[in-house]
Design an enzyme around this catalytic site. Structure first.
Site, PDB file in Angstrom:
ATOM      1  N   ASN A 296      25.817 -24.501   7.256  1.00  0.00           N
ATOM      2  CA  ASN A 296      24.496 -25.115   7.180  1.00  0.00           C
ATOM      3  C   ASN A 296      23.763 -24.773   5.889  1.00  0.00           C
ATOM      4  O   ASN A 296      22.896 -25.532   5.445  1.00  0.00           O
ATOM      5  CB  ASN A 296      23.636 -24.661   8.360  1.00  0.00           C
ATOM      6  CG  ASN A 296      24.082 -25.257   9.675  1.00  0.00           C
ATOM      7  OD1 ASN A 296      24.318 -26.447   9.783  1.00  0.00           O
ATOM      8  ND2 ASN A 296      24.204 -24.417  10.690  1.00  0.00           N
ATOM      9  N   THR A 318      21.702 -30.249  10.064  1.00  0.00           N
ATOM     10  CA  THR A 318      22.253 -28.934  10.372  1.00  0.00           C
ATOM     11  C   THR A 318      22.447 -28.768  11.868  1.00  0.00           C
ATOM     12  O   THR A 318      21.776 -29.420  12.678  1.00  0.00           O
ATOM     13  CB  THR A 318      21.337 -27.817   9.876  1.00  0.00           C
ATOM     14  OG1 THR A 318      20.127 -27.804  10.664  1.00  0.00           O
ATOM     15  CG2 THR A 318      20.985 -27.977   8.410  1.00  0.00           C
ATOM     16  N   ASP A 319      23.363 -27.890  12.222  1.00  0.00           N
ATOM     17  CA  ASP A 319      23.476 -27.530  13.628  1.00  0.00           C
ATOM     18  C   ASP A 319      22.170 -26.873  14.058  1.00  0.00           C
ATOM     19  O   ASP A 319      21.466 -26.241  13.270  1.00  0.00           O
ATOM     20  CB  ASP A 319      24.666 -26.597  13.855  1.00  0.00           C
ATOM     21  CG  ASP A 319      25.230 -26.746  15.261  1.00  0.00           C
ATOM     22  OD1 ASP A 319      24.511 -27.240  16.148  1.00  0.00           O
ATOM     23  OD2 ASP A 319      26.389 -26.364  15.478  1.00  0.00           O
ATOM     24  N   PHE A 320      21.864 -26.990  15.355  1.00  0.00           N
ATOM     25  CA  PHE A 320      20.491 -26.763  15.803  1.00  0.00           C
ATOM     26  C   PHE A 320      20.080 -25.293  15.796  1.00  0.00           C
ATOM     27  O   PHE A 320      20.810 -24.418  16.238  1.00  0.00           O
ATOM     28  CB  PHE A 320      20.305 -27.361  17.190  1.00  0.00           C
ATOM     29  CG  PHE A 320      20.006 -28.838  17.154  1.00  0.00           C
ATOM     30  CD1 PHE A 320      20.708 -29.687  16.322  1.00  0.00           C
ATOM     31  CD2 PHE A 320      18.998 -29.375  17.924  1.00  0.00           C
ATOM     32  CE1 PHE A 320      20.425 -31.038  16.253  1.00  0.00           C
ATOM     33  CE2 PHE A 320      18.704 -30.731  17.883  1.00  0.00           C
ATOM     34  CZ  PHE A 320      19.416 -31.565  17.046  1.00  0.00           C
TER      35      PHE A 320
END
Length: 597
Positions: A296, A318-320
């Site tokens: 990320n 991005t991943d959370f």
């Protein structure tokens, strides 16, 4: 349609939504103009805070869960308060209620200065898995097997057809971005996310990924599409010792076999199929030659590989909650997954993420994160414009500016209706006859199966010794972990505990037994293979679908989407990144109809 935004007509009769409430069709409101022209017109009207809000992709629920000790905000309040217009749906109600919720949040957005519509997204919802961080069951959707089961069908045409069904049902309730598919390879058998992948074979995964994206998006992203956010670039499969990157123990991807390039193959197929969006991985691609920070935050990954090597110009989200973590008010807080940059401040992490090339901050809902980066001079407004442009482009391509509303009656009729039989057909196609032959008998002993369903096939008895045959559904083994979130992730050993293995052997010696193992991970089935009358690989199926197969009323045409290891010692000795690296597998990928590559 329930809307506060009037549909007007231009002098030539062209209908348009008066998004900025001035009675005149502005260029960005004109559906006749090219998308790029509409994007540029709208971007030129936006303030910096409005652009920053586009870079936030939050979470949303339709109502507060009464089981929670305190009322939870739905997320809808952020539309007016902060201008956020991207939300990942968490718990979803029945189709009618979900469609009505979509229309409600679109009304809230339509009341804004520019009327920018809301984009709703979701993790997978068409299977049986239920994990608040990765996949959701319920909501009335037509259930098929998990993605790993789609790979087990080895049928691209079927996968594309089923993905079209998924897309129709998501569109019907207003969900227009799929936070899937997972293009990660199942090269580390212990990893908890294998059920969301398309298996261990890079070439088969590539074929299935492409078919899945074609089914959801169509030939080009348009008003009937669901945009795919393919994940977790550059491949989340080679997790160190199989630990998941939601947790600190899984902060690294590792490449002891030097197979980094293998993990890019399914993503290359996704690019070729036109995936609209990409999500990077939480984990650090350690030892790959790329920067030693989570994907990320990693400019080598996002700009170097995605933007420059592959020429990807879609949205990168991005991943959370990699930066701020997740808070459930009054309940708990999950820490951020900021692997490799833990020593940086939140402000520094935001700058690093934007500089890496990401367009949206997954899970974040505060535009001030981006605004502060611009005010500090670390991020130029032109850089924000570049992300806003990509984000707006997808909203326009999906037709959200022209009509974001859905019909609740149509949603109630469509979702879980005729498509349910296709889902069941795919469940059947995914079942794998690993070993043995179907069982038979009038008196049945069952475990893990609803006795009321089993009663349609014979007399259900309480003791194995009173049965003619037994059908037993089992979960692949895993180690129960502590923690509110980690307990949903099936990690650790793939061995059945010794006492359970012995119990199952005794059962199989007592009565001819069909064992159906839900292979969310490649279990060590050696103890069962020695004694089972029938051994079935199951990737998500209703009880009657499974009973039809176990009792010989239906075939089991699926093939294994990964090797099944013969022992945990073989798993522990294997390299995390190399496909088919466990020594002397009990059954090979492609079994029983083909051998692995």
């Amino acid at each position: 349609m329930p809307t506060t935004t009037a549909y007007l007509r231009h002098t030539d009769g062209t209908p348009f939504r008066d998004l900025n409430h001035n009675g005149t069709m502005e260029p960005y409101e004109d559906p006749r103009l090219p998308v790029e022209d509409r994007v540029e017109d709208l971007l030129g009207r936006m303030t910096l805070p409005e652009k920053a809000a586009l870079m936030c992709h939050g979470r949303m629920v339709t109502r507060s869960d009464p089981r929670m000790p305190v009322p939870l905000p739905t997320g809808a309040e952020l539309i007016a308060a902060r201008g956020v217009t991207h939300f990942a749906m968490m718990a979803v109600p029945d189709p009618r209620a979900m469609a009505e919720w979509n229309n409600h949040v679109q009304d809230l957005a339509a009341a804004g200065r520019l009327g920018i519509p809301v984009t709703l997204s979701s993790d997978p919802r068409h299977g049986f898995a239920s994990n608040p961080a990765t996949a959701h069951a319920g909501g009335g959707f037509s259930a098929g097997p998990e993605p790993i089961g789609l790979a087990a069908t080895d049928d691209e045409a079927l996968v594309e057809e089923y993905a079209r069904l998924i897309g129709r049902e998501l569109c019907a309730v207003g969900i227009r971005v799929a936070i899937h598919p997972m293009a990660d390879l199942a090269t580390e058998p212990r990893w908890a996310r294998i059920s969301g992948t398309f298996g261990e074979d890079p070439q088969r995964a590539a074929r299935m990924i492409a078919a899945y994206i074609r089914g959801l998006q169509g030939d080009a992203l348009g008003r009937g599409s669901v945009a795919c956010m393919t994940k977790h670039f550059p491949g989340g499969g080679p997790q160190y010792r199989g630990e998941d990157s939601h947790f600190a123990a899984g902060r690294r991807l590792v490449y002891p076999g030097g197979a980094f390039e293998q993990h890019l193959i399914p993503f290359e197929a996704a690019f070729e199929a036109g995936t609209a969006q990409i999500m990077p991985a939480y984990a650090i691609p350690s030892g790959s030659g790329l920067a030693e920070v989570g994907a990320n935050f990693n400019r080598d990954v996002i700009t170097g590989l995605l933007r420059e090597k592959y020429g990807f110009d879609g949205v990168i989200c991005t991943d959370f909650n990699a930066i701020t973590g997740t808070e459930i008010p009054g309940v708990t807080t999950f820490p951020p997954r900021h692997w490799g940059v833990e020593d940086l401040t939140v402000a520094e992490q935001v700058v690093l993420t934007i500089d890496a090339g990401a367009d949206q901050l997954g899970g974040e809902t505060d535009p001030e994160l981006v605004l502060a980066a611009v005010r500090s001079g670390a991020v130029a407004e032109e850089r924000v414009d570049a992300s806003a442009r990509r984000i707006l482009r997808d909203k326009f391509r999906l037709g959200l500016f022209d009509d974001p509303y859905v019909d609740p009656d149509a949603a109630a009729a469509l979702v879980g209706g005729e498509g349910r039989e296709l889902g069941r057909a795919v469940q059947r196609r995914a079942l794998v006859q690993i070993a043995g032959q179907p069982v038979a008998g009038r008196r049945l002993y069952v475990e893990g199966i609803d006795p009321a369903v089993a009663a349609r096939y014979g007399a259900v008895v309480a003791r194995p010794e009173d049965a003619d045959a037994a059908v037993v559904r089992l979960q692949a083994p895993y180690e129960q972990r502590e923690g509110m979130l980690e307990r949903y992730f099936h990690s650790g050993s793939l061995d059945f505990p010794a006492d359970e293995a012995q119990r199952l052997r005794v059962l199989a010696d007592t009565v001819p037994t069909a064992f159906a193992v839900h292979l969310d991970r490649p279990a060590v089935l050696t103890p069962l293979a020695e004694r089972a009358a029938l051994l079935i690989g199951d990737f998500g199926a209703e009880d009657d679908v499974l009973l039809d197969a176990a009792l010989g009323r239906a075939g089991m045409p699926g093939v294994l989407p990964f090797d099944l290891p013969s022992s945990m010692a073989a798993v522990e000795a294997a390299r995390e990144d190399v496909p088919f690296d466990t020594a002397d597998p009990l059954f090979r990928c492609g079994h029983p109809h083909a051998t692995r590559p």
